[in-house]
Write a protein that holds these residues in place. Structure first.
Motif, short mmCIF file in Angstrom:
data_model
loop_
_atom_site.label_atom_id
_atom_site.label_comp_id
_atom_site.label_asym_id
_atom_site.label_seq_id
_atom_site.Cartn_x
_atom_site.Cartn_y
_atom_site.Cartn_z
N ASP A 1 28.62 39.17 53.95
CA ASP A 1 29.49 38.10 53.47
C ASP A 1 30.73 38.66 52.78
O ASP A 1 31.85 38.18 53.01
CB ASP A 1 28.71 37.21 52.51
CG ASP A 1 29.53 36.05 51.98
OD1 ASP A 1 29.65 35.04 52.70
OD2 ASP A 1 30.06 36.15 50.86
N SER A 2 30.55 39.67 51.93
CA SER A 2 31.70 40.23 51.22
C SER A 2 32.63 40.97 52.19
O SER A 2 33.84 41.05 51.96
CB SER A 2 31.24 41.18 50.11
OG SER A 2 30.57 42.31 50.63
N PRO B 1 30.34 40.38 38.65
CA PRO B 1 28.98 40.42 39.22
C PRO B 1 27.99 41.22 38.39
O PRO B 1 26.79 40.91 38.39
CB PRO B 1 29.19 41.03 40.61
CG PRO B 1 30.51 41.71 40.55
CD PRO B 1 31.33 40.94 39.58
N ILE B 2 28.46 42.26 37.69
CA ILE B 2 27.54 43.02 36.84
C ILE B 2 27.01 42.14 35.72
O ILE B 2 25.80 42.12 35.44
CB ILE B 2 28.25 44.28 36.28
CG1 ILE B 2 28.50 45.29 37.40
CG2 ILE B 2 27.40 44.91 35.18
CD1 ILE B 2 29.35 46.46 36.99
N LEU B 3 27.90 41.41 35.07
CA LEU B 3 27.46 40.51 34.00
C LEU B 3 26.64 39.35 34.57
O LEU B 3 25.72 38.86 33.91
CB LEU B 3 28.68 39.97 33.25
CG LEU B 3 29.40 41.01 32.37
CD1 LEU B 3 30.72 40.46 31.87
CD2 LEU B 3 28.51 41.40 31.18
N ALA B 4 26.96 38.93 35.79
CA ALA B 4 26.16 37.87 36.42
C ALA B 4 24.73 38.36 36.65
O ALA B 4 23.76 37.60 36.47
CB ALA B 4 26.80 37.44 37.73
N LEU C 1 42.49 46.16 37.87
CA LEU C 1 41.94 44.96 38.50
C LEU C 1 40.51 45.16 39.03
O LEU C 1 39.65 44.30 38.81
CB LEU C 1 42.86 44.48 39.62
CG LEU C 1 42.43 43.21 40.35
CD1 LEU C 1 42.39 42.02 39.38
CD2 LEU C 1 43.36 42.91 41.52
N PRO C 2 40.20 46.27 39.73
CA PRO C 2 38.82 46.44 40.21
C PRO C 2 37.78 46.46 39.09
O PRO C 2 36.64 46.07 39.30
CB PRO C 2 38.87 47.78 40.95
CG PRO C 2 40.29 47.97 41.34
CD PRO C 2 41.08 47.36 40.22
N VAL C 3 38.20 46.92 37.91
CA VAL C 3 37.27 46.94 36.78
C VAL C 3 36.90 45.51 36.39
O VAL C 3 35.73 45.18 36.17
CB VAL C 3 37.89 47.69 35.58
CG1 VAL C 3 36.96 47.62 34.37
CG2 VAL C 3 38.20 49.12 35.96
N PHE C 4 37.90 44.63 36.32
CA PHE C 4 37.64 43.23 36.00
C PHE C 4 36.79 42.57 37.08
O PHE C 4 35.86 41.81 36.77
CB PHE C 4 38.97 42.48 35.85
CG PHE C 4 39.64 42.67 34.52
CD1 PHE C 4 39.32 41.84 33.45
CD2 PHE C 4 40.58 43.66 34.32
CE1 PHE C 4 39.93 42.00 32.22
CE2 PHE C 4 41.20 43.84 33.10
CZ PHE C 4 40.87 43.00 32.04
N LEU C 5 37.13 42.87 38.34
CA LEU C 5 36.40 42.23 39.44
C LEU C 5 34.95 42.70 39.50
O LEU C 5 34.04 41.92 39.83
CB LEU C 5 37.10 42.53 40.77
CG LEU C 5 38.52 41.97 40.91
CD1 LEU C 5 39.08 42.30 42.28
CD2 LEU C 5 38.55 40.46 40.67
N ALA C 6 34.70 43.97 39.18
CA ALA C 6 33.34 44.49 39.20
C ALA C 6 32.54 44.00 38.01
O ALA C 6 31.31 43.82 38.10
CB ALA C 6 33.36 46.02 39.22
N ALA C 7 33.21 43.75 36.89
CA ALA C 7 32.50 43.31 35.68
C ALA C 7 31.84 41.96 35.87
O ALA C 7 30.76 41.71 35.30
CB ALA C 7 33.46 43.27 34.50
N LEU D 1 28.84 43.74 45.19
CA LEU D 1 29.47 44.93 44.64
C LEU D 1 29.59 46.05 45.66
O LEU D 1 30.58 46.79 45.69
CB LEU D 1 28.68 45.44 43.43
CG LEU D 1 28.99 44.82 42.07
CD1 LEU D 1 27.99 45.32 41.04
CD2 LEU D 1 30.40 45.17 41.64
N VAL D 2 28.58 46.19 46.51
CA VAL D 2 28.53 47.32 47.44
C VAL D 2 29.39 47.06 48.68
O VAL D 2 30.07 47.96 49.18
CB VAL D 2 27.07 47.60 47.86
CG1 VAL D 2 27.02 48.60 49.02
CG2 VAL D 2 26.29 48.13 46.67
N GLY D 3 29.39 45.83 49.17
CA GLY D 3 29.96 45.53 50.47
C GLY D 3 31.42 45.90 50.64
O GLY D 3 31.79 46.66 51.56
#
Length: 414
Positions: A225-226, A52-55, A44-50, A352-354
């Motif tokens: 915010d995050s 914002p990276i693609l954004a 799941l974290p891989v999908f969630l990180a992808a 991504l960092v927060g």
């Protein structure tokens, strides 16, 4: 010209609202999405990180495309892609289909966020007064509505596609119709050619040094915010001992105070200036984190999250406005769009960092101590507040004026 501006402002506000609804419907149903596709906790974290990276990649691409294509055209077609990919997330059955839908969502949302804020910055320049906070207030309103619809879908145990389809069916045609009145307010300075490309000067590379303080502010604001969006419920329940039901309240309170702060923020900027509003917002947000970190119980903790909403809400809209203004003053209108696109990348960096930062510090140290880190980062924003000042010699008194020569015709036609 006044009617053109008003229609452009209203149509852009609806675009912000639509994006707020769509994004909230995605992020608030992550557990349901995970269950539907059988995504493991490790994956799941891989999908969630992808996303914002693609954004970020989508925002970078937008910065290059606006040298040749109007932001209004990019916004007009990226918003339907966001809505359709949201529907794709709810309608698929296999993990590969989820990956494709989320990839499309991420790329399109980066283009959407960048182009929306480009139009907002140029409209504010045409108005000659602060209106950016109003656009982001409407985004917050859409987020509240989207989260409410997601709660209803979860409460009634509706399938994801059943929850998403009516929203997309209403918002997609409305967004396409509204896009007829988008205004590229810098169009006479960069007139559109017959082939739909944008001409004009000022499209050169923006010096990164000019944007660095604003990039830091954007990153730190989204780390804050995050932190609220990802850790407020867990913090209230595990650290402050609240009930599970009460632990759901802080984020809703945060969203409501964000809406209120942004709705009133433009008036504050007009009266006291952007520097004062940003500095006050940073100090209030830092106070909010301090209250959260030292709270003896859940109700004081909720007071802290309330202060966070009131403080953080002004930072992002004013950062976009300042970046566009500085780039326009130094390099011309084309550079303003590029500056907004580049700055928008740091939105996703902070996102991504927060959450991982606070989680790692909480596990290694304590969650109370972890809340002091975003507090310190937000305080840096008050040091950078001078970067939000308009160029004082532009009109002699440091204030913006309406620039009717920069008000273009609406981008009519689909």
């Amino acid at each position: 010209m006044t009617d053109v501006l008003r229609r452009g402002r209203a149509s852009l506000a609806f675009s912000f609202f639509t994006q707020g609804v769509a994004f909230a419907l995605l992020v608030t149903r992550i557990p349901a999405i995970q269950g539907r596709y059988g995504v493991s906790d490790a994956l799941l974290p891989v999908f969630l990180a992808a996303v914002p990276i693609l954004a970020g990649a989508g925002s970078t691409t937008t910065g290059r495309l606006v040298k040749r294509v109007r932001p209004s055209r990019l916004l007009r077609w990226s918003q339907p892609v966001v809505l359709l990919s949201l529907l794709g997330v709810g309608a698929g059955d296999r993990v590969a289909e989820l990956a494709v839908a989320l990839a499309a969502f991420g790329l399109a949302v980066g283009m959407l966020d960048a182009s929306m804020n480009m139009l907002g910055v140029s409209l504010q320049r045409a108005y000659g007064r602060s209106i950016m906070l109003g656009f982001h207030a409407v985004y917050s309103l859409g987020g509240i509505l989207g989260a409410s619809l997601a709660w209803a879908g979860a409460h009634w145990h509706l399938a994801l596609w059943v929850s998403y389809l009516p929203v997309v069916a209403v918002l997609l045609p409305a967004a396409l119709v509204g896009s007829r009145w988008y205004v590229d307010a810098d169009s006479p300075a960069a007139p559109e050619k017959a082939d739909g490309k944008a001409g004009g000067e000022g499209g050169g590379t923006v010096v990164f040094r000019l944007l660095l303080p604003l990039c830091l502010v954007m990153t730190f604001a989204y780390i804050g915010d995050s932190t609220v969006s990802n850790w407020s419920a867990k913090y209230l329940q595990d650290t402050l001992g609240s009930s599970e039901q009460l632990a759901t309240v802080p984020y809703n309170v945060y969203m409501v105070t964000t809406l209120l702060g942004r709705a009133l923020g433009d008036t504050g900027v007009r009266r006291f200036g952007a520097v004062a509003v940003v500095r006050l917002g940073a100090l209030v947000a830092a106070l909010g984190f301090a209250v959260v970190a030292g709270a003896p119980g859940p109700w004081v903790g909720m007071l802290g999250f309330t202060l966070l909403g009131l403080g953080l809400c002004v930072l992002v809209p004013q950062t976009f406005a300042a970046a566009g203004r500085h780039a326009f003053d130094n390099y011309g209108p084309g550079a303003s769009d590029q500056a907004v696109a580049r700055l928008n990348i740091f939105n996703y960096v902070g996102f991504l960092v927060g959450s991982p930062l606070v989680g790692a510090l909480g596990d290694a140290w304590s969650y109370r101590g972890a809340m002091l880190v975003p507090m310190a980062l937000v305080l840096v924003t008050s040091v950078c507040a001078g970067s939000f000042a308009p160029r004082a010699d532009r009109y002699g008194d440091g204030h913006e004026r309406p620039r009717t020569a920069d008000v273009g015709r609406g981008s009519n036609g689909l």
